[in-house]
Design a protein around this motif. Structure first.
Motif, PDB file in Angstrom:
ATOM      1  N   VAL A   1       0.743  -1.228   0.015  1.00 48.52           N
ATOM      2  CA  VAL A   1      -0.120  -0.133  -0.157  1.00 48.52           C
ATOM      3  C   VAL A   1       0.992   1.186   0.147  1.00 48.52           C
ATOM      4  N   LEU A   2       2.026   1.133   0.790  1.00 49.58           N
ATOM      5  CA  LEU A   2       2.734   2.276   0.702  1.00 49.58           C
ATOM      6  C   LEU A   2       3.513   2.466  -0.603  1.00 49.58           C
ATOM      7  N   ASP A   3       4.030   1.523  -1.322  1.00 49.74           N
ATOM      8  CA  ASP A   3       4.651   1.683  -2.507  1.00 49.74           C
ATOM      9  C   ASP A   3       3.464   2.500  -3.487  1.00 49.74           C
ATOM     10  N   ALA A   4       1.983   1.999  -3.454  1.00 49.79           N
ATOM     11  CA  ALA A   4       1.122   2.684  -4.095  1.00 49.79           C
ATOM     12  C   ALA A   4       0.782   4.051  -3.810  1.00 49.79           C
ATOM     13  N   LEU A   5       0.933   4.421  -2.384  1.00 49.64           N
ATOM     14  CA  LEU A   5       0.930   5.865  -2.232  1.00 49.64           C
ATOM     15  C   LEU A   5       2.073   6.437  -2.940  1.00 49.64           C
ATOM     16  N   ILE A   6       3.204   6.042  -2.654  1.00 46.89           N
ATOM     17  CA  ILE A   6       4.264   6.749  -3.147  1.00 46.89           C
ATOM     18  C   ILE A   6       4.246   6.906  -4.694  1.00 46.89           C
ATOM     19  N   GLU A   7       3.711   5.915  -5.431  1.00 50.45           N
ATOM     20  CA  GLU A   7       3.773   5.843  -6.775  1.00 50.45           C
ATOM     21  C   GLU A   7       2.546   6.994  -7.224  1.00 50.45           C
TER      22      GLU A   7
ATOM     23  N   VAL B   1      -7.188   0.780   5.930  1.00 45.78           N
ATOM     24  CA  VAL B   1      -7.169   0.313   4.376  1.00 45.78           C
ATOM     25  C   VAL B   1      -8.420  -0.696   4.385  1.00 45.78           C
ATOM     26  N   ASN B   2      -9.512  -0.367   3.527  1.00 47.48           N
ATOM     27  CA  ASN B   2     -10.413  -1.175   3.531  1.00 47.48           C
ATOM     28  C   ASN B   2     -11.191  -1.331   5.046  1.00 47.48           C
ATOM     29  N   GLY B   3     -11.205  -0.591   5.839  1.00 51.02           N
ATOM     30  CA  GLY B   3     -11.640  -0.751   7.123  1.00 51.02           C
ATOM     31  C   GLY B   3     -10.688  -1.348   7.996  1.00 51.02           C
TER      32      GLY B   3
ATOM     33  N   LEU C   1      -0.288  -1.215   8.987  1.00 53.82           N
ATOM     34  CA  LEU C   1       0.945  -0.159   8.617  1.00 53.82           C
ATOM     35  C   LEU C   1       1.256  -0.317   7.072  1.00 53.82           C
ATOM     36  N   THR C   2       0.922   0.557   6.292  1.00 57.60           N
ATOM     37  CA  THR C   2       0.737   0.618   4.758  1.00 57.60           C
ATOM     38  C   THR C   2       2.338  -0.073   4.215  1.00 57.60           C
ATOM     39  N   CYS C   3       3.320   0.141   5.045  1.00 60.43           N
ATOM     40  CA  CYS C   3       4.830  -0.457   4.524  1.00 60.43           C
ATOM     41  C   CYS C   3       4.772  -2.057   4.593  1.00 60.43           C
ATOM     42  N   THR C   4       3.947  -2.491   5.227  1.00 67.15           N
ATOM     43  CA  THR C   4       4.112  -4.120   5.330  1.00 67.15           C
ATOM     44  C   THR C   4       2.773  -4.733   4.946  1.00 67.15           C
ATOM     45  N   SER C   5       1.871  -3.890   4.301  1.00 67.70           N
ATOM     46  CA  SER C   5       0.350  -4.400   3.891  1.00 67.70           C
ATOM     47  C   SER C   5       0.620  -4.633   2.339  1.00 67.70           C
ATOM     48  N   ASN C   6       0.458  -5.822   1.871  1.00 70.36           N
ATOM     49  CA  ASN C   6       0.577  -6.072   0.553  1.00 70.36           C
ATOM     50  C   ASN C   6      -0.807  -5.759  -0.218  1.00 70.36           C
ATOM     51  N   LEU C   7      -0.671  -5.031  -1.532  1.00 72.92           N
ATOM     52  CA  LEU C   7      -1.651  -4.543  -2.127  1.00 72.92           C
ATOM     53  C   LEU C   7      -2.988  -5.845  -2.452  1.00 72.92           C
ATOM     54  N   LYS C   8      -2.183  -6.776  -2.868  1.00 71.18           N
ATOM     55  CA  LYS C   8      -3.120  -7.989  -3.057  1.00 71.18           C
ATOM     56  C   LYS C   8      -4.011  -8.466  -2.260  1.00 71.18           C
ATOM     57  N   ASP C   9      -3.846  -8.317  -0.999  1.00 70.00           N
ATOM     58  CA  ASP C   9      -4.485  -8.898   0.146  1.00 70.00           C
ATOM     59  C   ASP C   9      -5.674  -8.026   0.596  1.00 70.00           C
ATOM     60  N   PHE C  10      -6.044  -6.846  -0.568  1.00 71.98           N
ATOM     61  CA  PHE C  10      -7.041  -6.120  -0.311  1.00 71.98           C
ATOM     62  C   PHE C  10      -8.150  -5.920  -1.651  1.00 71.98           C
ATOM     63  N   GLY C  11      -7.751  -6.850  -2.433  1.00 75.30           N
ATOM     64  CA  GLY C  11      -8.591  -6.975  -3.595  1.00 75.30           C
ATOM     65  C   GLY C  11      -8.344  -5.848  -4.645  1.00 75.30           C
ATOM     66  N   GLN C  12      -9.126  -5.754  -5.668  1.00 76.13           N
ATOM     67  CA  GLN C  12      -9.038  -5.084  -6.865  1.00 76.13           C
ATOM     68  C   GLN C  12      -8.970  -3.442  -6.554  1.00 76.13           C
TER      69      GLN C  12
ATOM     70  N   ILE D   1      -9.247  -0.466  -3.616  1.00 80.90           N
ATOM     71  CA  ILE D   1      -8.785  -0.304  -2.097  1.00 80.90           C
ATOM     72  C   ILE D   1      -9.340   1.101  -1.668  1.00 80.90           C
ATOM     73  N   PHE D   2      -9.798   1.327  -0.581  1.00 80.64           N
ATOM     74  CA  PHE D   2     -10.161   2.463   0.021  1.00 80.64           C
ATOM     75  C   PHE D   2      -9.077   2.907   1.187  1.00 80.64           C
ATOM     76  N   VAL D   3      -8.427   3.924   1.212  1.00 73.75           N
ATOM     77  CA  VAL D   3      -7.316   4.419   2.287  1.00 73.75           C
ATOM     78  C   VAL D   3      -7.807   5.468   2.871  1.00 73.75           C
ATOM     79  N   GLU D   4      -7.867   5.506   4.324  1.00 78.75           N
ATOM     80  CA  GLU D   4      -8.178   6.811   4.918  1.00 78.75           C
ATOM     81  C   GLU D   4      -7.042   6.821   6.215  1.00 78.75           C
ATOM     82  N   SER D   5      -7.240   7.847   6.606  1.00 75.39           N
ATOM     83  CA  SER D   5      -6.253   8.267   7.739  1.00 75.39           C
ATOM     84  C   SER D   5      -6.709   7.576   9.135  1.00 75.39           C
ATOM     85  N   ILE D   6      -5.851   7.238  10.100  1.00 79.09           N
ATOM     86  CA  ILE D   6      -6.369   6.432  11.180  1.00 79.09           C
ATOM     87  C   ILE D   6      -7.203   7.305  12.099  1.00 79.09           C
TER      88      ILE D   6
END
Length: 185
Positions: free
Chosen positions: A16-22, A49-51, A55-66, A68-73
């Motif tokens: 997820v962090l890689d996605a945010l950086i991209e 992330v999706n509710g 930690l976005t740096c250790t969360s794999n994108l594929k674990d959240f499906g096609q 994803i919805f990211v919001e602040s804590i």
């Protein structure tokens, strides 16, 4: 401006962090978020992330499906986008930490419970998910873990801290033992 949502398409990213950086580098340079270690050690990249608090740096994108919805804590003031103000959490920690002072005796053996509390990286996810945080006097789970860590430490004396909790039970009583903090940790 208030809350707003934006949609982005990601071509390739592992976490997820890689996605945010991209997104920040290639689509929206105004997107604000925090990260530091990229290894799950500092806790600065916490987000929902999706509710799920992660930690976005250790969360794999594929674990959240096609999609994803990211919001602040939650339960901490929002600064901008995914950046939250940790000062309320740090304030609660400061209420607890000065109650301790170093003992002079030598370390002999640290038990398993103490070692587990030492793993806390103060990322704030437990503070965010805690429903008891609505009670202003409650120090919150992160401060309680910090206090427990020093309570179990063989070189730290916290007699004053124990007295403070006895005199001011509102610091810890609001905890409803729901376990949300443990689950998200």
């Amino acid at each position: 401006k208030g809350y707003y949502f934006s949609t982005y398409k990601i071509e390739k990213a592992l976490t997820v962090l890689d996605a945010l950086i991209e997104i920040n580098e290639n689509q929206d340079p105004t997107l604000a978020f925090r990260y530091n270690c990229r290894a799950g050690l500092c806790g600065s990249c916490g987000a929902v992330v999706n509710g799920n608090l992660v930690l976005t740096c250790t969360s794999n994108l594929k674990d959240f499906g096609q999609n994803i919805f990211v919001e602040s804590i939650h339960n901490l003031p929002l600064v901008k986008d995914l950046v939250i103000d940790f000062n309320p959490l740090f304030k609660k920690l400061k209420e607890v930490l000065p109650l301790m002072r170093e003992k002079s005796r030598k370390i002999t053996q640290m038990n398993e419970r103490f070692n587990k509390s030492r793993e806390c990286i103060q990322c704030g996810l437990c503070f965010s998910v805690c429903p008891s945080r609505a009670v202003e006097s409650f120090v919150g789970p992160a401060a309680l873990v910090a206090f427990y860590k020093y309570l179990r430490h063989p070189r730290i004396e916290i007699k004053e801290g124990l007295e403070k909790f006895k005199k001011e039970p509102q610091l810890i009583n609001p905890c409803i033992q729901c376990g949300f903090c443990t689950k998200v940790c």
